[in-house]
Design a protein around this motif. Sequence first.
Motif, mmCIF file in Angstrom:
data_model
loop_
_atom_site.group_PDB
_atom_site.id
_atom_site.type_symbol
_atom_site.label_atom_id
_atom_site.label_comp_id
_atom_site.label_asym_id
_atom_site.label_seq_id
_atom_site.Cartn_x
_atom_site.Cartn_y
_atom_site.Cartn_z
ATOM 1 N N LEU A 1 0.835 -1.193 0.000
ATOM 2 C CA LEU A 1 0.000 0.000 0.000
ATOM 3 C C LEU A 1 0.870 1.244 0.000
ATOM 4 O O LEU A 1 2.066 1.190 0.282
ATOM 5 C CB LEU A 1 -0.938 -0.045 1.199
ATOM 6 C CG LEU A 1 -1.891 -1.248 1.125
ATOM 7 C CD1 LEU A 1 -2.356 -1.668 2.491
ATOM 8 C CD2 LEU A 1 -3.055 -0.937 0.231
ATOM 9 N N ARG A 2 0.280 2.369 -0.325
ATOM 10 C CA ARG A 2 1.038 3.608 -0.506
ATOM 11 C C ARG A 2 1.421 4.308 0.796
ATOM 12 O O ARG A 2 2.346 5.106 0.805
ATOM 13 C CB ARG A 2 0.266 4.556 -1.403
ATOM 14 C CG ARG A 2 0.064 3.980 -2.797
ATOM 15 C CD ARG A 2 -0.431 4.990 -3.790
ATOM 16 N NE ARG A 2 -0.742 4.351 -5.058
ATOM 17 C CZ ARG A 2 0.150 4.010 -5.973
ATOM 18 N NH1 ARG A 2 1.418 4.243 -5.779
ATOM 19 N NH2 ARG A 2 -0.239 3.433 -7.096
ATOM 20 N N SER A 3 0.715 4.006 1.903
ATOM 21 C CA SER A 3 1.029 4.696 3.158
ATOM 22 C C SER A 3 0.546 3.890 4.359
ATOM 23 O O SER A 3 -0.267 2.960 4.213
ATOM 24 C CB SER A 3 0.366 6.078 3.194
ATOM 25 O OG SER A 3 -1.042 5.937 3.316
ATOM 26 N N GLU A 4 1.016 4.269 5.520
ATOM 27 C CA GLU A 4 0.570 3.669 6.781
ATOM 28 C C GLU A 4 -0.926 3.905 6.979
ATOM 29 O O GLU A 4 -1.653 3.027 7.439
ATOM 30 C CB GLU A 4 1.361 4.277 7.952
ATOM 31 C CG GLU A 4 1.026 3.676 9.291
ATOM 32 C CD GLU A 4 1.618 2.289 9.496
ATOM 33 O OE1 GLU A 4 1.082 1.547 10.341
ATOM 34 O OE2 GLU A 4 2.607 1.946 8.816
ATOM 35 N N GLU A 5 -1.390 5.076 6.587
ATOM 36 C CA GLU A 5 -2.818 5.390 6.697
ATOM 37 C C GLU A 5 -3.644 4.451 5.827
ATOM 38 O O GLU A 5 -4.724 4.020 6.222
ATOM 39 C CB GLU A 5 -3.083 6.851 6.304
ATOM 40 C CG GLU A 5 -2.511 7.872 7.260
ATOM 41 C CD GLU A 5 -1.004 8.090 7.091
ATOM 42 O OE1 GLU A 5 -0.441 7.770 6.006
ATOM 43 O OE2 GLU A 5 -0.376 8.552 8.058
ATOM 44 N N ASN A 6 -3.140 4.140 4.637
ATOM 45 C CA ASN A 6 -3.839 3.198 3.765
ATOM 46 C C ASN A 6 -3.905 1.810 4.409
ATOM 47 O O ASN A 6 -4.938 1.135 4.332
ATOM 48 C CB ASN A 6 -3.159 3.098 2.405
ATOM 49 C CG ASN A 6 -3.282 4.354 1.572
ATOM 50 O OD1 ASN A 6 -2.379 4.699 0.826
ATOM 51 N ND2 ASN A 6 -4.386 5.072 1.691
ATOM 52 N N CYS A 7 -2.817 1.385 5.032
ATOM 53 C CA CYS A 7 -2.810 0.089 5.722
ATOM 54 C C CYS A 7 -3.880 0.060 6.805
ATOM 55 O O CYS A 7 -4.659 -0.894 6.902
ATOM 56 C CB CYS A 7 -1.447 -0.187 6.353
ATOM 57 S SG CYS A 7 -0.142 -0.551 5.180
ATOM 58 N N ASN A 8 -3.920 1.098 7.612
ATOM 59 C CA ASN A 8 -4.896 1.171 8.698
ATOM 60 C C ASN A 8 -6.325 1.189 8.155
ATOM 61 O O ASN A 8 -7.214 0.552 8.719
ATOM 62 C CB ASN A 8 -4.642 2.390 9.579
ATOM 63 C CG ASN A 8 -3.333 2.283 10.328
ATOM 64 O OD1 ASN A 8 -2.837 1.191 10.582
ATOM 65 N ND2 ASN A 8 -2.754 3.407 10.664
ATOM 66 N N ALA A 9 -6.545 1.904 7.065
ATOM 67 C CA ALA A 9 -7.883 1.971 6.466
ATOM 68 C C ALA A 9 -8.308 0.598 5.941
ATOM 69 O O ALA A 9 -9.444 0.168 6.171
ATOM 70 C CB ALA A 9 -7.906 3.003 5.349
ATOM 71 N N VAL A 10 -7.411 -0.096 5.267
ATOM 72 C CA VAL A 10 -7.717 -1.423 4.722
ATOM 73 C C VAL A 10 -8.036 -2.393 5.853
ATOM 74 O O VAL A 10 -9.020 -3.136 5.795
ATOM 75 C CB VAL A 10 -6.535 -1.936 3.862
ATOM 76 C CG1 VAL A 10 -6.622 -3.427 3.623
ATOM 77 C CG2 VAL A 10 -6.489 -1.180 2.542
#
Length: 105
Positions: free
Chosen positions: A65-74
């Motif tokens: 994923l493109r960012s830590e925030e994206n990981c958390n969202a997924v």
Amino acid sequence: QCPSPANIPNGITEIGYKRWKNVVVGYFLDRALPLNLVKEWAYKTWEQALEDVMLLDNGFYVFKLRSEENCNAVLGVGPYHIAGKLLILKKCQPTGRASLQKQLC
């Protein structure tokens, strides 16, 4: 012969950490689905958050994923199902030198 943690250059562990920093690992309980199916689903579902999808020999999928925030969202939305099968996801935790040595040996 396996390198000791002291002999693994700092640059190698730093490269490994960056490569696995924004990664979610997934798997299916019974058997892996075709990579093309999972990849198409992932890009459709996570759109711009997703950078790449890979299938490892052991049946685990790697979602970069493109960012830590994206990981958390997924991880915060699920559960996810593909073709009626539950996709189990876990955040990949980058490791330090001692763990890298265990993985190499």
